[in-house]
Design a protein around this motif. Structure first.
Motif, short mmCIF file in Angstrom:
data_model
loop_
_atom_site.label_atom_id
_atom_site.label_comp_id
_atom_site.label_asym_id
_atom_site.label_seq_id
_atom_site.Cartn_x
_atom_site.Cartn_y
_atom_site.Cartn_z
N THR A 70 0.82 -1.21 0.00
CA THR A 70 0.00 0.00 0.00
C THR A 70 0.85 1.26 0.00
N PHE A 71 1.85 1.31 0.87
CA PHE A 71 2.70 2.50 0.95
C PHE A 71 3.54 2.64 -0.32
N SER A 72 3.96 1.53 -0.90
CA SER A 72 4.73 1.60 -2.14
C SER A 72 3.90 2.17 -3.28
N VAL A 73 2.66 1.71 -3.38
CA VAL A 73 1.76 2.26 -4.41
C VAL A 73 1.55 3.75 -4.20
N GLY A 74 1.30 4.15 -2.94
CA GLY A 74 1.11 5.56 -2.65
C GLY A 74 2.32 6.39 -3.01
N SER A 75 3.50 5.87 -2.71
CA SER A 75 4.73 6.60 -3.01
C SER A 75 4.93 6.76 -4.51
N LEU A 76 4.70 5.68 -5.27
CA LEU A 76 4.88 5.73 -6.72
C LEU A 76 3.86 6.67 -7.38
N VAL A 77 2.62 6.63 -6.87
CA VAL A 77 1.59 7.52 -7.42
C VAL A 77 1.96 8.98 -7.14
N MET A 78 2.53 9.23 -5.97
CA MET A 78 2.95 10.59 -5.63
C MET A 78 4.01 11.09 -6.59
N LEU A 79 5.01 10.27 -6.82
CA LEU A 79 6.07 10.65 -7.77
C LEU A 79 5.51 10.84 -9.18
N GLY A 80 4.63 9.93 -9.58
CA GLY A 80 4.06 10.01 -10.92
C GLY A 80 3.22 11.26 -11.13
N SER A 81 2.41 11.64 -10.12
CA SER A 81 1.56 12.82 -10.27
C SER A 81 2.39 14.09 -10.36
N ALA A 82 3.44 14.20 -9.54
CA ALA A 82 4.30 15.38 -9.59
C ALA A 82 5.05 15.46 -10.92
N THR A 83 5.50 14.31 -11.42
CA THR A 83 6.18 14.29 -12.71
C THR A 83 5.24 14.72 -13.83
N ALA A 84 4.00 14.24 -13.76
CA ALA A 84 3.02 14.61 -14.78
C ALA A 84 2.74 16.11 -14.75
N LEU A 85 2.63 16.68 -13.55
CA LEU A 85 2.38 18.11 -13.43
C LEU A 85 3.52 18.91 -14.03
N LYS A 86 4.75 18.51 -13.72
CA LYS A 86 5.91 19.20 -14.26
C LYS A 86 5.96 19.06 -15.78
N PHE A 87 5.59 17.89 -16.28
CA PHE A 87 5.67 17.63 -17.72
C PHE A 87 4.67 18.49 -18.49
N VAL A 88 3.43 18.59 -17.98
CA VAL A 88 2.40 19.33 -18.71
C VAL A 88 2.52 20.82 -18.51
N ASN A 89 3.29 21.24 -17.51
CA ASN A 89 3.30 22.66 -17.23
C ASN A 89 4.64 23.19 -16.75
N PRO A 90 5.64 23.28 -17.60
CA PRO A 90 6.78 24.12 -17.24
C PRO A 90 6.30 25.56 -17.16
N ASP A 91 6.82 26.31 -16.20
CA ASP A 91 6.31 27.65 -15.93
C ASP A 91 6.32 28.54 -17.16
N SER A 92 7.34 28.41 -18.00
CA SER A 92 7.43 29.30 -19.15
C SER A 92 6.25 29.13 -20.09
N SER A 93 5.78 27.87 -20.26
CA SER A 93 4.67 27.65 -21.18
C SER A 93 3.39 28.23 -20.63
N VAL A 94 3.24 28.19 -19.29
CA VAL A 94 2.03 28.77 -18.69
C VAL A 94 1.99 30.25 -18.95
N GLN A 95 3.14 30.92 -18.79
CA GLN A 95 3.15 32.35 -18.98
C GLN A 95 2.86 32.70 -20.43
N GLN A 96 3.29 31.85 -21.37
CA GLN A 96 3.02 32.13 -22.77
C GLN A 96 1.54 31.96 -23.09
N GLN A 97 0.88 30.99 -22.42
CA GLN A 97 -0.51 30.72 -22.74
C GLN A 97 -1.46 31.68 -22.04
#
Length: 411
Positions: free
Chosen positions: A181-208
């Motif tokens: 359970t804790f391993s799944v939670g940890s991996l999901v945490m890493l995956g969600s943060a990576t996805a957020l960073k991937f879809v939204n580098p700050d520079s692209s947000v400012q351009q949009q």
């Protein structure tokens, strides 16, 4: 949500990425709370230590949330990004989350070493505060002010579904064992943060969204910080968190005494399912009414529903009350971060978000200290105090509109 007028005012892909982070935060806390007592007692600690740890974690969070939010504001000012804080916090939290069950399995329960376990638990809770306020304050960069409640509804939807795992799937989660359970939670945490960073580098947000997002190096606005406005944000955080905690403790006790045959897990899970399913309609309503007004109405209605809980005498009524609680609370949950963001200058979004969460942490620590034992508060007293907490929160939100606006309004 998909209308052309709205879509140009909300970066939905980034909002969904942020919602994944919010869902992970909710899910890992569900896992932690389910296993906390079991892991401590398994290692020979008294059951009362669980309450003590939660109180300590909330006291520390009350300081850490605004501190980390404020520091992330400075990073945003200096380097144009909050992601250093988010990345460090997520990596630490993920590593510590796995370390908790790993120590239980492979560590020693001898007197000298067993205290490593509670230290790991407190360290994990602190690591969560490193990135929560910086991450959720990003909502202000993904939507125009009038559309913030609509964007926040996605966070409420995902967070509600994750929160429903507690009452609806607790036995399944416990059956998996702590390591899985804790391993799944940890991996999901890493995956969600990576996805957020991937879809939204700050520079692209400012351009949009150049009209909504601050420039990469905004002028610092510490002189524009209003202590009364921060006080209202903090007080609203206290009222919402205390009311919610009392609701989740009082309703099961009412069910146990007045509807003993009711399926408590299903009814309590209904609160979170209703919260999730009504989040988007509630966000649309708040966009039309205005966030403060919708949030105030929601808090006032929650106060009334807390009193209505005491009239629950059969399963059908209990389930109806649960649905009403969840649907109404969606107005509140959608509005919390937009409310905090609206009370600070745009380059202090992390501080505003952290102040709100600080209020919630103070409420949780006081709740844990005073009402940790169910028998310490009768259901009637719990319902009355919870109603007063929601009412006070609504009054603070409503009264905040009377304060003088800062020189430039946030978001």
């Amino acid at each position: 949500m998909n209308s052309s007028g709205t879509s140009t005012r909300v970066l939905w892909l980034q909002v969904w990425g942020l919602a994944a982070v919010q869902g992970t935060i909710a899910l890992t806390w569900v896992i932690y709370n389910l296993y906390l007592l079991k892991l401590l007692t398994q290692f020979g600690f008294p059951a009362g230590l669980a309450t003590g740890l939660l109180i300590l974690e909330n006291i520390l969070a009350a300081v850490m949330e605004p501190l980390m939010g404020g520091l992330s504001d400075q990073f945003q000012h200096w380097v144009g990004s909050r992601f250093p804080f988010i990345s460090v916090g997520v990596i630490l939290a993920s590593a510590l989350f796995i370390a908790i069950p790993a120590f239980v399995v492979f560590g020693s329960a001898t007197a000298a070493l067993r205290w490593v376990l509670p230290i790991l638990m407190v360290s994990w809770a602190l690591a969560m505060t490193v990135f929560r306020s910086p991450a959720l304050s990003l909502l202000g960069r993904y939507a125009f002010a009038s559309n913030l409640p609509q964007a926040a509804s996605i966070l409420t939807l995902v967070g509600g579904l994750a929160g429903a795992m507690g009452p609806l799937a607790n036995q399944f989660i416990l059956s998996l064992g702590p390591v899985v359970t804790f391993s799944v939670g940890s991996l999901v945490m890493l995956g969600s943060a990576t996805a957020l960073k991937f879809v939204n580098p700050d520079s692209s947000v400012q351009q949009q969204m150049p009209e909504s997002a601050p420039s990469s190096k905004p002028k610092s606005s510490w002189r524009q910080i209003s202590l009364p406005r921060l006080g209202y944000v903090f007080a609203a955080g206290v009222g919402v968190a205390l009311g919610f905690r009392l609701m989740m403790q009082t309703f099961p006790r009412i069910l146990s005494t007045q509807v003993p045959d009711a399926n408590k897990g299903l009814i309590l899970g209904g609160i979170f399912i209703a919260l999730a399913l009504t989040a988007i309609p509630a966000g649309n309503l708040a966009t039309r009414l205005g966030n403060r007004q919708a949030m105030s109405y929601g808090l006032f209605a929650m106060a009334g529903l807390m009193l209505l809980m005491m009239l629950t005498h059969n399963g059908v009524i209990a389930f109806g009350v649960a649905i009403a609680l969840g649907a109404t609370f969606s107005l509140v949950s959608n509005g919390t971060i937009p409310f905090a963001l609206s009370m600070v200058p745009m380059d202090k979004a992390g501080l505003g978000t952290g102040i709100y969460f600080s209020g919630g942490a103070v409420a949780s620590s006081v709740f844990g200290a005073l009402f940790s034992q169910p028998e310490s508060l009768t259901p009637t007293a719990g319902a009355l105090i919870g109603a007063m907490a929601f009412l006070a929160g609504g009054l603070f939100v409503a009264a905040s509109s009377k304060l003088k606006q800062p020189v430039f309004e946030a978001h």
